[in-house]
Design a protein around this motif. Structure first.
Motif, PDB file in Angstrom:
ATOM      1  N   PRO A  81       0.813  -1.148   0.072  1.00  0.00           N
ATOM      2  CA  PRO A  81      -0.056   0.072  -0.002  1.00  0.00           C
ATOM      3  C   PRO A  81       0.731   1.234  -0.028  1.00  0.00           C
ATOM      4  O   PRO A  81       2.002   1.322   0.593  1.00  0.00           O
ATOM      5  CB  PRO A  81      -0.716   0.099   1.230  1.00  0.00           C
ATOM      6  CG  PRO A  81      -0.775  -1.464   1.570  1.00  0.00           C
ATOM      7  CD  PRO A  81       0.446  -2.031   1.074  1.00  0.00           C
ATOM      8  N   ARG A 124      -3.179  -0.139   3.870  1.00  0.00           N
ATOM      9  CA  ARG A 124      -4.161  -0.069   2.736  1.00  0.00           C
ATOM     10  C   ARG A 124      -3.543   1.449   2.342  1.00  0.00           C
ATOM     11  O   ARG A 124      -3.418   2.221   3.003  1.00  0.00           O
ATOM     12  CB  ARG A 124      -5.516  -0.132   3.095  1.00  0.00           C
ATOM     13  CG  ARG A 124      -6.080   0.805   3.953  1.00  0.00           C
ATOM     14  CD  ARG A 124      -7.676   0.594   4.029  1.00  0.00           C
ATOM     15  NE  ARG A 124      -8.248   1.616   4.973  1.00  0.00           N
ATOM     16  CZ  ARG A 124      -8.226   1.353   6.548  1.00  0.00           C
ATOM     17  NH1 ARG A 124      -7.869   0.164   6.881  1.00  0.00           N
ATOM     18  NH2 ARG A 124      -8.799   2.217   7.105  1.00  0.00           N
ATOM     19  N   ASN A 125      -3.959   1.594   1.027  1.00  0.00           N
ATOM     20  CA  ASN A 125      -3.513   2.936   0.370  1.00  0.00           C
ATOM     21  C   ASN A 125      -4.092   4.166   1.355  1.00  0.00           C
ATOM     22  O   ASN A 125      -5.572   4.087   1.711  1.00  0.00           O
ATOM     23  CB  ASN A 125      -4.159   3.064  -1.188  1.00  0.00           C
ATOM     24  CG  ASN A 125      -3.309   2.129  -1.962  1.00  0.00           C
ATOM     25  OD1 ASN A 125      -2.216   1.766  -1.569  1.00  0.00           O
ATOM     26  ND2 ASN A 125      -3.762   2.121  -3.233  1.00  0.00           N
TER      27      ASN A 125
END
Length: 530
Positions: A81, A124-125
């Motif tokens: 990510p 996560r992004n």
């Protein structure tokens, strides 16, 4: 004033850093498979703190940078990510010096963004920043945090302006900086603060160095020296000098040393070689060592500086066949003092998609802590609030000792961190006198009862108090599993040390309980006798 030309011949003099050498990390301790940016901007593209390493990556359709745990070496997952909130290429990133979980980034989309990074890393992004600074009209190429004041950020863009931002505000989107400095006639190439942040040195594409009062925006000094085309500039804080790198009239790499109170002629000026590429200067105020790393080559030259002539003493040169595109440096509090490491680079090697740590080592036979090469150094506590600095107050950085077990103390009372300060004092008291743990627990329990909170059990209190003493300086969530037999043995020894420390705490607890029971019995006997 006469200009001193440096001699490349080593000068034989007493120095504890004469034999400093560079030690590149082995392949398993590098970060492999990192898609490093192809941007032509002359920035470092990498920022490091004791928890994370951040690097600007190549990204289609916007800008992104990667954040990796400092302990997660080896092959990096290609789908790891990223921080992807910018609409244009990211040009610079800088960690907050007083918060290891906060990073600033600037981009071609004309914005500066502040990001909060989770303790366990980016899972996560990340697309939504904590703050969005919108004031520049053209792409923002450079950002710098103030060295002593909390939450004060400087940014400069291709609109030739330097903007000062106060992040101590509730707004998520900030459109008006506290101050805008509009004295430059061309793009600002680098910015550097003196030790307490009361002066700002800038280099510009108009080939001038300027020393500026950042609060008023007034120019204190300015160069008109034509034979040195300046690119990067760096304040040598505790020596009250400035070093600049650039090119000569014949396009040779060149560096110069300046007196910030008189920029008419450099104190020292010396040519190096005719290769292209920018020279990045890095300075260690604790050892008075200056490192010059060339972009596009693998060599790092280093010097020892002194306040008297000839000012600079060439030590040696670290050579490598791997060319660096950018460099990150580890803050002093993240170094390995047990191996006499005094500086650490993180080289971005584009041709191999590799980030290679490079440690500068002082060779010593003893493995014990060497106090003479580790003086008190700037820590991760701010000396001022943003409001105090904007009001005109200046303070030197809060210093800490790098000796294992030493902790920094808050520089000023802050309502948001007062509880942390008192708890750190209490933790140190408990560590130094384990027999007082029960008294601290009883005090906490009575306070919690008065406040209407559910009291903690004694074991919970012990666990909270000892968390910092048994973590060995790293977050368990960030530690990767041992990859070699040597790492496994080291992990085993650390675990044994933790077990011994816990056993000692339990023994002290039992002794104190016995002592308290004895005192209670004596008090009861005295009451019955009266």
């Amino acid at each position: 004033m006469t200009i001193t030309k440096m001699s490349w011949r080593p000068q034989y003099r007493s120095s504890k850093f004469r034999h400093v050498f560079g030690k590149a990390a082995t392949k398993e301790h590098c970060y492999d498979g990192v898609p490093i940016t192809r941007s032509v901007q002359d920035n470092h593209f990498c920022a490091v703190n004791p928890r994370f390493i951040a690097v600007i990556t190549e990204c289609a359709g916007g800008g992104a940078f990667l954040i990796i745990s400092i302990h997660h070496t080896g092959k990096v997952d290609p789908h790891h990510p990223r921080v992807t909130g910018h609409r244009g290429n990211v040009l610079d990133i800088k960690w907050n010096p007083f918060n290891d979980l906060c990073i600033a980034s600037c981009s071609e989309d004309c914005t500066v963004k502040i990001w909060d990074i989770p303790k366990q890393g980016v899972l996560r992004n990340l697309t939504v920043p904590q703050k969005d600074l919108q004031g520049h009209s053209r792409r923002v190429g450079l950002i710098e945090w103030h060295p002593t004041a909390k939450n004060v950020l400087f940014s400069t863009a291709y609109d030739y302006k330097v903007m000062i931002w106060n992040l101590d505000c509730p707004e998520k989107v900030i459109k008006n900086p506290v101050k805008t400095i509009s004295i430059h006639t061309d793009v600002v190439l680098s910015m550097s603060f003196n030790t307490n942040g009361s002066l700002l040195a800038t280099s510009s594409k108009d080939r001038k160095i300027r020393v500026i009062d950042p609060r008023s925006g007034a120019v204190q000094q300015e160069t008109n020296y034509k034979s040195h085309k300046v690119n990067k500039v760096l304040f040598l804080g505790n020596l009250k000098m400035i070093v600049s790198t650039g090119t000569s009239q014949w396009n040779n790499k060149q560096f110069a040393l300046w007196d910030p109170e008189d920029l008419s002629v450099p104190l020292v000026e010396d040519n190096m070689d005719g290769s292209s590429g920018v020279l990045f200067p890095f300075y260690d105020p604790d050892t008075h060592m200056l490192y010059l790393a060339g972009k596009g080559d693998g060599n790092i030259r280093y010097y020892e500086l002194s306040p008297e002539k000839p000012y600079m003493h060439f030590l040696t040169e670290h050579r490598s066949i791997l060319p660096q595109k950018g460099m990150g440096i580890m803050p002093k509090r993240g170094l390995d003092v047990s191996s006499c490491e005094v500086f650490r680079f993180y080289k971005l090697v584009t041709i191999k998609s590799l980030i290679e740590p490079l440690s500068m080592i002082v060779p010593r036979r003893s493995e014990s802590y060497q106090e003479d090469i580790y003086p008190m150094t700037a820590g991760n506590q701010s000396a001022l609030t943003a409001a105090q600095w904007f009001a005109g107050l200046d303070k030197d950085p809060v210093l800490i000792s790098l000796k294992p077990g030493c902790k920094a103390v808050e520089a000023y009372p802050d309502s948001t961190t007062g509880n942390d300060f008192s708890s750190s004092l209490d933790t140190r008291r408990v560590q130094s006198r384990p027999g007082l743990q029960q008294l601290a627990f009883i005090e906490e329990k009575s306070l919690e009862t008065k406040e209407g909170k559910e009291p903690k059990t004694f074991n919970d209190s012990i666990q909270d108090k000892c968390q910092t003493t048994v973590s060995n300086g790293c977050d368990p969530l960030q530690c990767s599993p041992p990859k070699t037999e040597n790492e496994l043995v080291q992990a085993f020894h650390r675990q044994q040390q933790e077990i011994r420390s816990l056993e000692e705490i339990l023994v002290q607890r039992d002794l104190r309980i016995t002592q308290l029971e004895f005192e209670i019995r004596n008090l009861r006997n005295s009451h019955t006798s009266t």
